[in-house]
Design an enzyme around this catalytic site. Sequence first.
Site, PDB file in Angstrom:
ATOM      1  N   ARG A 158       0.854  -1.189   0.000  1.00  0.00           N
ATOM      2  CA  ARG A 158       0.000   0.000   0.000  1.00  0.00           C
ATOM      3  C   ARG A 158       0.889   1.237   0.000  1.00  0.00           C
ATOM      4  O   ARG A 158       2.001   1.223   0.508  1.00  0.00           O
ATOM      5  CB  ARG A 158      -0.912   0.022   1.231  1.00  0.00           C
ATOM      6  CG  ARG A 158      -1.795  -1.208   1.381  1.00  0.00           C
ATOM      7  CD  ARG A 158      -2.550  -1.159   2.708  1.00  0.00           C
ATOM      8  NE  ARG A 158      -3.427  -2.311   2.878  1.00  0.00           N
ATOM      9  CZ  ARG A 158      -3.084  -3.444   3.484  1.00  0.00           C
ATOM     10  NH1 ARG A 158      -1.858  -3.576   3.985  1.00  0.00           N
ATOM     11  NH2 ARG A 158      -3.940  -4.436   3.604  1.00  0.00           N
ATOM     12  N   LYS A 182      -1.675  -2.767   8.311  1.00  0.00           N
ATOM     13  CA  LYS A 182      -2.778  -2.419   9.193  1.00  0.00           C
ATOM     14  C   LYS A 182      -2.632  -3.150  10.526  1.00  0.00           C
ATOM     15  O   LYS A 182      -2.211  -4.296  10.577  1.00  0.00           O
ATOM     16  CB  LYS A 182      -4.109  -2.781   8.536  1.00  0.00           C
ATOM     17  CG  LYS A 182      -4.398  -1.962   7.274  1.00  0.00           C
ATOM     18  CD  LYS A 182      -5.742  -2.320   6.669  1.00  0.00           C
ATOM     19  CE  LYS A 182      -6.039  -1.460   5.448  1.00  0.00           C
ATOM     20  NZ  LYS A 182      -7.355  -1.796   4.847  1.00  0.00           N
ATOM     21  N   HIS A 252      -2.725   2.638  -5.654  1.00  0.00           N
ATOM     22  CA  HIS A 252      -3.386   1.375  -5.320  1.00  0.00           C
ATOM     23  C   HIS A 252      -3.614   0.528  -6.572  1.00  0.00           C
ATOM     24  O   HIS A 252      -3.687  -0.698  -6.493  1.00  0.00           O
ATOM     25  CB  HIS A 252      -4.714   1.647  -4.623  1.00  0.00           C
ATOM     26  CG  HIS A 252      -5.320   0.418  -4.014  1.00  0.00           C
ATOM     27  ND1 HIS A 252      -4.846  -0.146  -2.858  1.00  0.00           N
ATOM     28  CD2 HIS A 252      -6.348  -0.374  -4.424  1.00  0.00           C
ATOM     29  CE1 HIS A 252      -5.558  -1.222  -2.562  1.00  0.00           C
ATOM     30  NE2 HIS A 252      -6.468  -1.383  -3.500  1.00  0.00           N
ATOM     31  N   ARG A 255      -0.755  -1.758  -6.898  1.00  0.00           N
ATOM     32  CA  ARG A 255      -0.901  -2.879  -5.959  1.00  0.00           C
ATOM     33  C   ARG A 255      -1.845  -3.921  -6.540  1.00  0.00           C
ATOM     34  O   ARG A 255      -1.574  -5.120  -6.527  1.00  0.00           O
ATOM     35  CB  ARG A 255      -1.418  -2.353  -4.629  1.00  0.00           C
ATOM     36  CG  ARG A 255      -1.846  -3.408  -3.604  1.00  0.00           C
ATOM     37  CD  ARG A 255      -2.257  -2.683  -2.316  1.00  0.00           C
ATOM     38  NE  ARG A 255      -3.010  -3.512  -1.388  1.00  0.00           N
ATOM     39  CZ  ARG A 255      -2.461  -4.312  -0.471  1.00  0.00           C
ATOM     40  NH1 ARG A 255      -1.148  -4.430  -0.416  1.00  0.00           N
ATOM     41  NH2 ARG A 255      -3.217  -5.002   0.370  1.00  0.00           N
ATOM     42  N   HIS A 278      -3.214  -9.260   3.531  1.00  0.00           N
ATOM     43  CA  HIS A 278      -4.645  -9.331   3.826  1.00  0.00           C
ATOM     44  C   HIS A 278      -4.893 -10.278   4.991  1.00  0.00           C
ATOM     45  O   HIS A 278      -4.339 -11.375   5.037  1.00  0.00           O
ATOM     46  CB  HIS A 278      -5.428  -9.837   2.610  1.00  0.00           C
ATOM     47  CG  HIS A 278      -5.546  -8.835   1.516  1.00  0.00           C
ATOM     48  ND1 HIS A 278      -5.715  -9.185   0.196  1.00  0.00           N
ATOM     49  CD2 HIS A 278      -5.505  -7.475   1.532  1.00  0.00           C
ATOM     50  CE1 HIS A 278      -5.787  -8.096  -0.543  1.00  0.00           C
ATOM     51  NE2 HIS A 278      -5.660  -7.061   0.245  1.00  0.00           N
ATOM     52  N   TYR A 287      -9.739  -8.654  -4.628  1.00  0.00           N
ATOM     53  CA  TYR A 287      -8.757  -7.751  -5.198  1.00  0.00           C
ATOM     54  C   TYR A 287      -8.006  -8.333  -6.375  1.00  0.00           C
ATOM     55  O   TYR A 287      -7.097  -7.713  -6.894  1.00  0.00           O
ATOM     56  CB  TYR A 287      -7.736  -7.338  -4.126  1.00  0.00           C
ATOM     57  CG  TYR A 287      -8.163  -6.150  -3.318  1.00  0.00           C
ATOM     58  CD1 TYR A 287      -7.460  -4.959  -3.386  1.00  0.00           C
ATOM     59  CD2 TYR A 287      -9.262  -6.215  -2.485  1.00  0.00           C
ATOM     60  CE1 TYR A 287      -7.846  -3.862  -2.650  1.00  0.00           C
ATOM     61  CE2 TYR A 287      -9.661  -5.130  -1.734  1.00  0.00           C
ATOM     62  CZ  TYR A 287      -8.954  -3.953  -1.816  1.00  0.00           C
ATOM     63  OH  TYR A 287      -9.348  -2.872  -1.080  1.00  0.00           O
TER      64      TYR A 287
END
Length: 306
Positions: A158, A182, A252, A255, A278, A287
Amino acid sequence: MSTGEEREREDEVLDAFARHLDLQRNLSGHTVRAYLGDVASLLEHCREVGVRLHEVDITVLRGWLLAQQRRGMARSSLARRVAAVRTFSAWAARAGHLPADVGARLRSPRPDRHLPVVLDVPDAGRLLDAARERADEDEPAGLRDWAALELLYASGVRVSELVGIDIGDVDLAERTVRVTGKGDKQRVVPFGVPAGRALTAWLDRGRPRLVGPRTGRALFLGVRGGRLDPRTLRGQVHRLAAQAGVADLAPHGLRHSAATHLLAGGSDLRTVQEVLGHASLSTTQRYTHVTPERLRAAYTQAHPRA
């Protein structure tokens, strides 16, 4: 209680909620800021409709979300606001700021199925060639953007992860980079020879010319010597896409292109999930594109009655 006293109390509650998110939930700084902004928006709505914090109920929450939807807010942003308010409601009920966990019944909207632009392999090459040609001018920003785009595409990170990389996170010998995703979760992602070549050029000829008092250990720097701002990189990606004559895309999109090309090249979903960071395999499936040809080939290879 006067309006000023009520506002002061709300500020105190927000400060306490911020400490809870930071110390107990171990959320990233970006997520904490987003959640606080969402709750602040709810409190602003409450003032507009004449409701105090302890009077908030499910009807008020739904009215706030409906107002956001009517202003054109995307479903993904609405879903995040629901998550933020559910977290806040549960905490506020335990802390005595709300009489009950009124957000527990709040349902999140279904996420948009819109996928970002995906470049095919030749167009991805053209975009990276445009970045390399600009780097040939030997200006620090051009060298930086070439290295940043090569690493974005090579690793699928990201843009927020990319700008957070420090020099010590990069192993040029092993061609790997450690990124913090994250929830402050770290992962190590490989990159290829072209990205390694671009990073070496940036570290040898570009970065030293931008180093300043604010630099620290950041890998990618802005023109003033501080850590690169994601907005600057987004603007550069748009400009280079136009220069290369490919579809306009944000970082993005690189990505997403990387994930799609990995899958099309034979990587399994679990591997792509690990590369992208993820938490759920279903997110990776959303995705990535699976072409009919790849499905047919996989079926033919694996099914005993194919």
